[in-house]
Motif scaffolding. Structure first.
Motif, PDB file in Angstrom:
ATOM      1  N   VAL A  78       0.849  -1.184   0.000  1.00 30.69           N
ATOM      2  CA  VAL A  78       0.000   0.000   0.000  1.00 30.69           C
ATOM      3  C   VAL A  78       0.888   1.238   0.000  1.00 30.69           C
ATOM      4  N   ILE A  79       0.703   2.099  -0.990  1.00 30.86           N
ATOM      5  CA  ILE A  79       1.465   3.349  -1.065  1.00 30.86           C
ATOM      6  C   ILE A  79       0.476   4.494  -1.268  1.00 30.86           C
ATOM      7  N   ASN A  80       0.391   5.354  -0.268  1.00 34.32           N
ATOM      8  CA  ASN A  80      -0.559   6.462  -0.334  1.00 34.32           C
ATOM      9  C   ASN A  80      -0.255   7.374  -1.521  1.00 34.32           C
ATOM     10  N   HIS A  81      -1.303   7.810  -2.202  1.00 37.99           N
ATOM     11  CA  HIS A  81      -1.219   8.655  -3.389  1.00 37.99           C
ATOM     12  C   HIS A  81      -0.644   7.905  -4.596  1.00 37.99           C
ATOM     13  N   PHE A  82      -0.638   6.566  -4.526  1.00 40.66           N
ATOM     14  CA  PHE A  82      -0.163   5.767  -5.651  1.00 40.66           C
ATOM     15  C   PHE A  82      -1.118   4.613  -5.930  1.00 40.66           C
ATOM     16  N   MET A  83      -1.083   3.548  -5.121  1.00 35.79           N
ATOM     17  CA  MET A  83      -1.949   2.413  -5.390  1.00 35.79           C
ATOM     18  C   MET A  83      -1.992   1.476  -4.185  1.00 35.79           C
ATOM     19  N   ILE A  84      -2.947   0.519  -4.243  1.00 32.54           N
ATOM     20  CA  ILE A  84      -3.014  -0.563  -3.265  1.00 32.54           C
ATOM     21  C   ILE A  84      -2.965  -1.877  -4.049  1.00 32.54           C
ATOM     22  N   GLN A  85      -2.118  -2.806  -3.599  1.00 35.68           N
ATOM     23  CA  GLN A  85      -1.880  -4.040  -4.350  1.00 35.68           C
ATOM     24  C   GLN A  85      -2.212  -5.258  -3.505  1.00 35.68           C
ATOM     25  N   GLY A  86      -2.781  -6.279  -4.156  1.00 33.20           N
ATOM     26  CA  GLY A  86      -3.101  -7.523  -3.467  1.00 33.20           C
ATOM     27  C   GLY A  86      -3.083  -8.696  -4.429  1.00 33.20           C
ATOM     28  N   LYS A  95       2.752 -14.323   8.192  1.00 30.45           N
ATOM     29  CA  LYS A  95       3.028 -13.850   9.540  1.00 30.45           C
ATOM     30  C   LYS A  95       3.263 -12.345   9.520  1.00 30.45           C
ATOM     31  N   PRO A  96       3.065 -11.664  10.635  1.00 33.02           N
ATOM     32  CA  PRO A  96       3.334 -10.224  10.690  1.00 33.02           C
ATOM     33  C   PRO A  96       4.764  -9.918  10.265  1.00 33.02           C
ATOM     34  N   GLY A  97       4.917  -8.930   9.395  1.00 32.91           N
ATOM     35  CA  GLY A  97       6.234  -8.522   8.938  1.00 32.91           C
ATOM     36  C   GLY A  97       6.824  -9.371   7.833  1.00 32.91           C
ATOM     37  N   GLN A  98       6.157 -10.465   7.460  1.00 33.98           N
ATOM     38  CA  GLN A  98       6.677 -11.329   6.393  1.00 33.98           C
ATOM     39  C   GLN A  98       6.662 -10.600   5.064  1.00 33.98           C
ATOM     40  N   MET A  99       7.759 -10.717   4.294  1.00 32.86           N
ATOM     41  CA  MET A  99       7.821 -10.102   2.978  1.00 32.86           C
ATOM     42  C   MET A  99       6.891 -10.825   2.023  1.00 32.86           C
ATOM     43  N   LEU A 100       6.136 -10.055   1.254  1.00 33.53           N
ATOM     44  CA  LEU A 100       5.172 -10.618   0.314  1.00 33.53           C
ATOM     45  C   LEU A 100       5.358  -9.968  -1.053  1.00 33.53           C
ATOM     46  N   GLY A 101       4.791 -10.594  -2.068  1.00 36.77           N
ATOM     47  CA  GLY A 101       4.827 -10.028  -3.404  1.00 36.77           C
ATOM     48  C   GLY A 101       5.377 -10.956  -4.459  1.00 36.77           C
ATOM     49  N   GLU A 102       5.911 -12.110  -4.059  1.00 36.47           N
ATOM     50  CA  GLU A 102       6.501 -13.017  -5.026  1.00 36.47           C
ATOM     51  C   GLU A 102       5.554 -14.137  -5.445  1.00 36.47           C
ATOM     52  N   GLY A 103       4.421 -14.259  -4.790  1.00 33.69           N
ATOM     53  CA  GLY A 103       3.535 -15.390  -5.041  1.00 33.69           C
ATOM     54  C   GLY A 103       2.809 -15.313  -6.374  1.00 33.69           C
ATOM     55  N   ASP A 211       4.740  -0.668   7.039  1.00 34.44           N
ATOM     56  CA  ASP A 211       6.134  -0.833   7.430  1.00 34.44           C
ATOM     57  C   ASP A 211       7.038  -0.381   6.284  1.00 34.44           C
ATOM     58  N   LYS A 212       8.338  -0.624   6.403  1.00 30.94           N
ATOM     59  CA  LYS A 212       9.284  -0.144   5.394  1.00 30.94           C
ATOM     60  C   LYS A 212       9.143  -0.858   4.056  1.00 30.94           C
ATOM     61  N   MET A 213       8.425  -1.986   4.044  1.00 31.00           N
ATOM     62  CA  MET A 213       8.166  -2.707   2.797  1.00 31.00           C
ATOM     63  C   MET A 213       6.788  -2.368   2.235  1.00 31.00           C
ATOM     64  N   ASP A 214       6.136  -1.345   2.785  1.00 31.94           N
ATOM     65  CA  ASP A 214       4.820  -0.863   2.356  1.00 31.94           C
ATOM     66  C   ASP A 214       3.695  -1.847   2.672  1.00 31.94           C
ATOM     67  N   ARG A 215       3.958  -2.787   3.573  1.00 34.78           N
ATOM     68  CA  ARG A 215       2.890  -3.694   4.013  1.00 34.78           C
ATOM     69  C   ARG A 215       2.147  -3.056   5.181  1.00 34.78           C
ATOM     70  N   PRO A 216       0.809  -3.048   5.140  1.00 38.22           N
ATOM     71  CA  PRO A 216       0.057  -2.497   6.269  1.00 38.22           C
ATOM     72  C   PRO A 216       0.433  -3.174   7.584  1.00 38.22           C
TER      73      PRO A 216
END
Length: 230
Positions: A78-86, A95-103, A211-216
């Protein structure tokens, strides 16, 4: 800019009678119908019209929604003023803090670029691998984003034209100066639908702390169902 492996470059009007489709494992679209998908979240619901001009993406999305694939997945970037991705399948039990986006699901969808379909606020578009890894600009099998973007004035639009060499139609210029969007993505990512109800939900989700990886910091889950309009 990469979204892990999947990248996005840094990147009321609908008929009154609806017939809710039953979920099935092999949903196929019918000629003459316009399909809508309701995306349900704790921040409200969005009604998305799928474009018949992009049949490969439309049918792939309908198939996945019909199977219940998206139910329980997260808006993981999620990046404000840009887009939300899922749409990352790995996000279902993340898990909380787990890096996502490769699936993904082991396949891609061929690009379906249409100059009449562009990145105005509220559009549904497909995430994909970077140009270097994916010169055909084929789309992810399942990951998508909804555009929030920003409103542009003449000076900002001219700067974008100079920087990216884009040529904007009068319709694009009007949209980007009124509701806003992300014009620098046009022609690089397939746009295949748009939010026609619940546009404010994008703003609410885009504004959540990340967080720093743009995950809520708190999971933003989704579920979806198909709605058909003849």
């Amino acid at each position: 800019m990469r979204i892990k492996n999947l990248s996005i470059l840094v990147i009321f009007l609908f008929a009154t009678f609806f017939c809710v489709a039953q979920k099935s494992d092999n949903h196929t679209s019918e000629v003459g119908k316009t399909y809508y998908v309701q995306i349900q979240t704790d921040y409200g619901n969005m009604l998305v019209k799928l474009y018949n001009e992009t049949p490969l993406h439309r049918d792939n999305f309908l198939k996945l929604v019909g199977k219940g694939f998206y139910d329980g997945l997260l808006f993981h970037r999620v990046i404000n003023h840009f887009m939300i991705q899922g749409g990352d399948p790995d996000s279902r039990s993340a898990k909380p803090g787990q890096m996502l986006g490769e699936g993904g699901l082991g396949y891609t969808v061929p690009a379906e670029f249409n100059p009449l379909l562009f990145h105005k606020k509220g559009v549904l578009a497909a995430a994909r691998l970077s140009d270097q890894e994916n010169p055909e600009k084929a789309s992810s099998s399942c990951q998508f984003y909804l555009v929030q973007g920003q409103v542009f004035d003449e000076a900002k639009l001219q700067m974008l034209k100079d920087r990216y060499g884009v040529s904007l139609t009068p319709e694009q210029i009007e949209a980007y100066k009124t509701i806003g969007g992300t014009p620098h993505l046009d022609g690089s990512y397939t746009v295949y639908g748009e939010v026609v109800e619940g546009l404010d939900v994008i703003d609410k989700i885009a504004a959540v702390p990340t967080d720093k990886m743009d995950r809520p910091l708190e999971d933003v889950k989704m579920s979806m169902k198909i709605i058909e309009v003849k």
